[in-house]
Design an enzyme around this catalytic site. Structure first.
Site, short mmCIF file in Angstrom:
data_model
loop_
_atom_site.label_atom_id
_atom_site.label_comp_id
_atom_site.label_asym_id
_atom_site.label_seq_id
_atom_site.Cartn_x
_atom_site.Cartn_y
_atom_site.Cartn_z
N THR A 103 22.16 -0.49 -14.23
CA THR A 103 21.70 -1.89 -14.25
C THR A 103 20.29 -2.03 -13.67
O THR A 103 19.50 -2.86 -14.11
CB THR A 103 22.70 -2.82 -13.52
OG1 THR A 103 22.39 -4.17 -13.81
CG2 THR A 103 22.71 -2.61 -12.02
N VAL B 268 -5.34 -6.80 0.78
CA VAL B 268 -4.83 -8.17 0.68
C VAL B 268 -5.25 -8.99 1.89
O VAL B 268 -5.55 -10.16 1.79
CB VAL B 268 -3.29 -8.15 0.54
CG1 VAL B 268 -2.72 -9.56 0.64
CG2 VAL B 268 -2.90 -7.54 -0.81
N CYS C 246 0.85 -1.17 0.00
CA CYS C 246 0.00 0.00 0.00
C CYS C 246 0.90 1.23 0.00
O CYS C 246 2.12 1.12 -0.06
CB CYS C 246 -0.93 0.00 1.21
SG CYS C 246 -0.05 -0.09 2.77
N GLU D 138 3.71 -6.67 5.52
CA GLU D 138 3.02 -7.85 6.05
C GLU D 138 3.80 -8.35 7.24
O GLU D 138 5.02 -8.49 7.18
CB GLU D 138 2.96 -9.00 5.02
CG GLU D 138 2.23 -8.69 3.76
CD GLU D 138 3.11 -7.95 2.78
OE1 GLU D 138 4.29 -8.32 2.64
OE2 GLU D 138 2.64 -6.99 2.19
N ARG E 50 17.88 -1.05 -16.55
CA ARG E 50 17.83 -2.12 -17.57
C ARG E 50 16.94 -3.27 -17.12
O ARG E 50 16.10 -3.75 -17.88
CB ARG E 50 19.24 -2.67 -17.81
CG ARG E 50 20.15 -1.78 -18.60
CD ARG E 50 21.52 -2.46 -18.66
NE ARG E 50 22.52 -1.61 -19.26
CZ ARG E 50 23.82 -1.89 -19.24
NH1 ARG E 50 24.25 -2.99 -18.66
NH2 ARG E 50 24.68 -1.07 -19.81
#
Length: 561
Positions: free
Chosen positions: A337, A52, A2, A77, A340
């Site tokens: 990186t 959830v 969230c 969580e 990518r």
């Protein structure tokens, strides 16, 4: 997953400031709440919800009758909330896992609270009775958190930096927005004026230390000793437990599957456990790549072996290039990186959101750092230096792979779960002798592979498949994804601009056209905030000028075997 947002001591009109909270609406597409704090007219919370757990009572800030003076906004969580309830006799009013934070705090204060939480989290806890504000973030920073604190005590907190950079305060824009450090909590005094003052910043957990919450774990004490059979058994037990506890969800579970060792292990164990607890729907697995890329072919093999409902997302070059700007905006970084690898993950997340009902998504993040999976680990001067490098990478995950994984999935309202970064699993793996953890026989992650060799969870050729960098594996063997990007960018950036890059961007100056191109986009959205990235991700112990694994001499693609 969230989006959380809060302000304390705002000089500006809150209804105007709350527009900044909408910048993170993607993190919680199910509901939004904006709430002022009683008695403090210039303090407020904003919350974007992805439902959830506990669809009915899961809105935030969480407040319960027993502690009317406590306000909690959290993203994450807490996997051991039921065990903690049993151990301490807590009486919960909701089914929300985060409610345990209020009970732990009331019982033993902030240090015990942060240390006893088994899970991933970033939270803001307000105690109006004692006039305190607490911020905390999990060990690896799996859940993001940013803050801004001005000299006169105005505090802004948000899941992503984009929710803070346009805040107004005393006629000026807030400047020093920075990431909140993982594994830390901060205590701040709340003044009657609604402003705050920082009291202390405390590191409550290091990745090598066994976490305090082991005391109420579902897995009993493990057999001691470092003989190979014991170690392999313990690794299997702890990894399976890491996946099992992450099954906690009221929404459909899916899994990213690149066909590499890490995501394949997660998917295989996940499917096995879902069958054991009789989850009625099939596990959906998701792979992205260009036609016939190594990842797509390997992922298909794994899916067939484990029996998942497999989805292939074909990456087309143009779509990937078009996504660059929105990916950089989502990521809040200009690391080469990371960008990518994020493009594929961003596009596969977009597909999951649009085409399926899977919301809770498992992935293999963290394994390369923990189990020495990067190819350059073959060049480590000693097992001890390899172990130190592994710890450094884990501490910096929140700047690189964990950042990528969170932002690319959160951009599409998905919740990511990463069992390889389970506290108990990582602390055990890091406690093993350095010699056991290094690459062996030219194969990285040797110990992890060996631990699952007799399990029949995966085909042998997948279990022992050489490392394939995510951004390369999804491209064809003939031409790497980074080469495709560089060919396009070469036409976009003038040679003269690159020559003067160090003058324009003195901090982390771009050395290549690709790097310059990403930096320009980053500065367009986050001007002057280059310090969010302390350094570029690069391999060590090798003379590398590019972060891609395909540029290293050791690299062997699966097709060359």
């Amino acid at each position: 997953m969230c989006g959380i947002w809060a302000l304390f001591g705002s000089d500006e009109c809150l209804s105007v400031q709350c527009l900044s909270a909408m910048k993170i609406a993607h993190r919680g597409p199910d509901a939004f709440r904006f709430e002022n704090v009683n008695g403090f007219t210039n303090c407020c919370f904003g919350f974007h919800r992805l439902a959830v757990v506990d669809q009915l009572y899961g809105m935030q800030p969480i407040r319960v009758k027993k502690f009317p003076y406590l306000w909690l906004c959290y993203n994450g969580e807490i996997y051991n909330f039921k065990q903690l309830q049993k151990q301490f006799g807590f009486e919960y009013q909701t089914l929300v896992d985060g409610e345990v934070i209020l009970h732990l705090y009331n019982r033993g204060g902030i240090e015990q609270t942060a240390s006893m939480l088994d899970g991933v989290f970033a939270f803001i806890l307000l105690d109006t009775a004692n006039r305190k504000v607490f911020l905390a973030r999990d060990t690896y920073g799996v859940r993001p958190l940013f803050k801004v604190l001005t000299d006169d005590g105005f505090l802004g907190v948000c899941s992503e930096a984009k929710g803070l950079i346009n805040l107004k305060h005393s006629t000026s824009l807030c400047s020093k927005v920075e990431p909140f450090l993982p594994g830390h909590y901060e205590v701040l005094d709340l003044k009657p004026s609604g402003k705050v003052a920082s009291v202390e910043l405390v590191k409550f957990h290091s990745c090598k230390d066994e976490p305090l919450h082991v005391a109420c774990d579902t897995v009993e004490a493990l057999p001691p000793g470092f003989d190979l059979e014991t170690v392999k058994s313990n690794i299997r037990i702890l990894f399976e437990n890491a996946v099992r506890k992450r099954l906690m969800a009221h929404r459909r579970i899916g899994c990213l599957l690149s066909g590499g060792l890490d995501s394949s292990l997660v998917a295989a164990v996940l499917l096995k456990l879902m069958k054991e607890i009789n989850i009625s729907y099939p596990l959906q697995t998701f792979a992205i790549g260009m036609e016939n890329s190594p990842d797509l072919l390997a992922a298909k093999k794994v899916a067939a072996h484990i029996g998942s409902e497999h989805h292939e997302v074909i990456l087309n070059t143009e779509e990937g290039i078009q996504a660059i700007e929105e990916v950089i905006f989502s990521l809040e970084t200009y690391d080469i990186t990371t960008i990518r690898a994020s493009i594929g993950m961003y596009l596969v997340s977009k597909y999951i959101r649009k085409k399926t009902d899977s919301v809770v998504i498992f992935s293999g993040e963290g394994s390369d750092e923990l189990t020495q999976g990067y190819i350059y680990f073959h060049k480590a001067p000693s097992p001890e230096e390899a172990a130190e490098e592994s710890e450094r990478l884990l501490k910096e995950l929140y700047l690189f792979d964990v950042l990528r994984a969170d932002r690319t999935t959160a951009a599409h309202g998905l919740e990511l779960r990463v069992p390889f970064l389970d506290h108990r699993f990582t602390s055990y793996y890091l406690s093993l002798p350095a010699e056991l953890r290094i690459p062996k026989n030219g194969i990285e992650k040797y110990l992890l592979r060996l631990s699952f060799e007799d399990s029949n969870l995966l085909p042998k050729e997948i279990l022992w498949r050489p490392k394939e960098a995510f951004s390369d594996g999804m491209a064809s063997v003939k031409k790497s994804w980074f080469s495709i990007l560089q060919d396009y960018i070469d036409q976009q950036v003038d040679d003269l601009l690159l020559e003067k890059a160090a003058e324009k961007y003195p901090f982390n100056p771009p050395k290549t056209k690709e790097s310059y191109y990403y930096r320009q986009i980053f500065e367009k959205h986050y001007s002057g905030r280059s310090s969010w990235l302390p350094h570029y991700w690069m391999p060590r112990w090798v003379k590398a000028t590019d972060p891609s694994a395909r540029t290293l001499k050791h690299y062997k693609s699966a097709t060359q075997e």
